[in-house]
Scaffold this motif. Structure first.
Motif, PDB file in Angstrom:
ATOM      1  N   SER A  79     -13.627  36.801  -8.087  1.00 11.40           N
ATOM      2  CA  SER A  79     -13.930  36.557  -6.680  1.00 11.40           C
ATOM      3  C   SER A  79     -13.390  37.693  -5.824  1.00 11.40           C
ATOM      4  O   SER A  79     -12.475  38.401  -6.227  1.00 11.40           O
ATOM      5  N   ASN A  80     -13.968  37.846  -4.638  1.00  5.84           N
ATOM      6  CA  ASN A  80     -13.463  38.812  -3.665  1.00  5.84           C
ATOM      7  C   ASN A  80     -12.639  38.120  -2.582  1.00  5.84           C
ATOM      8  O   ASN A  80     -12.390  38.677  -1.533  1.00  5.84           O
ATOM      9  N   SER A  81     -12.232  36.879  -2.853  1.00  2.00           N
ATOM     10  CA  SER A  81     -11.537  36.070  -1.858  1.00  2.00           C
ATOM     11  C   SER A  81     -10.476  35.222  -2.548  1.00  2.00           C
ATOM     12  O   SER A  81     -10.349  35.230  -3.766  1.00  2.00           O
ATOM     13  N   GLY A 105      -5.701  30.810  -6.441  1.00  4.58           N
ATOM     14  CA  GLY A 105      -5.488  32.208  -6.766  1.00  4.58           C
ATOM     15  C   GLY A 105      -6.216  33.100  -5.780  1.00  4.58           C
ATOM     16  O   GLY A 105      -6.866  32.622  -4.846  1.00  4.58           O
ATOM     17  N   GLU A 106      -6.131  34.397  -6.018  1.00  2.65           N
ATOM     18  CA  GLU A 106      -6.819  35.371  -5.176  1.00  2.65           C
ATOM     19  C   GLU A 106      -7.428  36.431  -6.073  1.00  2.65           C
ATOM     20  O   GLU A 106      -6.774  36.940  -6.983  1.00  2.65           O
ATOM     21  N   GLY A 107      -8.704  36.743  -5.808  1.00  3.70           N
ATOM     22  CA  GLY A 107      -9.384  37.745  -6.618  1.00  3.70           C
ATOM     23  C   GLY A 107      -9.691  37.204  -7.998  1.00  3.70           C
ATOM     24  O   GLY A 107     -10.071  36.050  -8.167  1.00  3.70           O
ATOM     25  N   ASN A 108      -9.492  38.033  -9.009  1.00  6.09           N
ATOM     26  CA  ASN A 108      -9.792  37.638 -10.383  1.00  6.09           C
ATOM     27  C   ASN A 108      -8.605  36.908 -10.994  1.00  6.09           C
ATOM     28  O   ASN A 108      -7.453  37.243 -10.726  1.00  6.09           O
ATOM     29  N   GLY A 109      -8.901  35.914 -11.814  1.00  5.59           N
ATOM     30  CA  GLY A 109      -7.839  35.157 -12.463  1.00  5.59           C
ATOM     31  C   GLY A 109      -8.378  34.262 -13.547  1.00  5.59           C
ATOM     32  O   GLY A 109      -9.578  34.262 -13.858  1.00  5.59           O
ATOM     33  N   THR A 110      -7.488  33.480 -14.128  1.00  8.27           N
ATOM     34  CA  THR A 110      -7.841  32.550 -15.192  1.00  8.27           C
ATOM     35  C   THR A 110      -7.289  31.172 -14.853  1.00  8.27           C
ATOM     36  O   THR A 110      -6.148  31.053 -14.411  1.00  8.27           O
ATOM     37  N   ILE A 111      -8.104  30.156 -15.063  1.00 11.16           N
ATOM     38  CA  ILE A 111      -7.671  28.766 -14.883  1.00 11.16           C
ATOM     39  C   ILE A 111      -7.616  28.135 -16.263  1.00 11.16           C
ATOM     40  O   ILE A 111      -8.595  28.196 -17.020  1.00 11.16           O
ATOM     41  N   VAL A 130     -14.398  24.776  -8.133  1.00 13.81           N
ATOM     42  CA  VAL A 130     -13.723  25.987  -7.671  1.00 13.81           C
ATOM     43  C   VAL A 130     -14.407  26.404  -6.370  1.00 13.81           C
ATOM     44  O   VAL A 130     -15.629  26.552  -6.329  1.00 13.81           O
ATOM     45  N   THR A 131     -13.613  26.586  -5.309  1.00 13.70           N
ATOM     46  CA  THR A 131     -14.139  26.919  -3.986  1.00 13.70           C
ATOM     47  C   THR A 131     -13.385  28.112  -3.412  1.00 13.70           C
ATOM     48  O   THR A 131     -12.157  28.143  -3.460  1.00 13.70           O
TER      49      THR A 131
END
Length: 161
Positions: A79-81, A105-111, A130-131
């Motif tokens: 994401s860019n947010s 989280g912010e940007g790229n990540g893993t859930i 995911v929002t």
């Protein structure tokens, strides 16, 4: 008579100058006090990926799991947010069989999606939502289906293809 006329013109001139200066000052103050905020009205980007994800046909995703599955699934978020994740609808309300970590989280990540053991062997359906949280947010729903999916699909649960 001339003195009265000159005094009258001087007073009018003074009031006109004063009025003009007050108007000009007010306009300058109004424009200088205006806070200019530029908003970024771009639509957030949100991409969700995982090895076993399938297209649900409505822009969202689904994942089918065997009845006996328990463990952790890794959901990749791009994401860019900033974004937040939450567990949505669950068919067995007394049982919280899906937990998430982290939930934001912010940007790229893993859930990590943790699936609890299915001790009853009952079919279960739940969702992970995911929002993003930008000016124009994006929402993705991942439907988790665990169990005999043929029977579950014939009943006609919403959002399942």
């Amino acid at each position: 008579m001339y003195g009265k006329c000159i005094l009258n013109i001087t007073i009018k001139s003074f009031f006109m100058k004063t009025f003009f200066i007050m108007i000009l000052s007010s306009l300058i103050l109004m424009t200088s006090c205006k806070e200019e905020i530029e908003e970024n009205w771009n639509i957030d980007s949100l991409t969700i990926s995982c090895e076993s994800l399938q297209d649900a046909g409505d822009g969202n995703l689904k994942m089918t799991l065997p009845t006996e599955f328990s463990g952790t699934l890794k959901l990749n978020v791009e994401s860019n947010s900033t974004w937040a994740a939450e567990v949505g609808d669950i068919t067995i309300q007394d049982e919280q069989w899906i937990t998430l970590s982290p939930v934001e989280g912010e940007g790229n990540g893993t859930i990590d999606i943790n699936i609890a053991p299915n001790h009853s062997a009952a079919d279960r359906i739940g969702s992970v939502v995911v929002t993003t949280s930008g000016n124009i947010p994006v929402k993705k729903t991942i439907t988790l289906i665990q169990g005999n999916t043929d029977d579950m699909l014939s009943i006609g649960f919403d959002g399942i293809v």
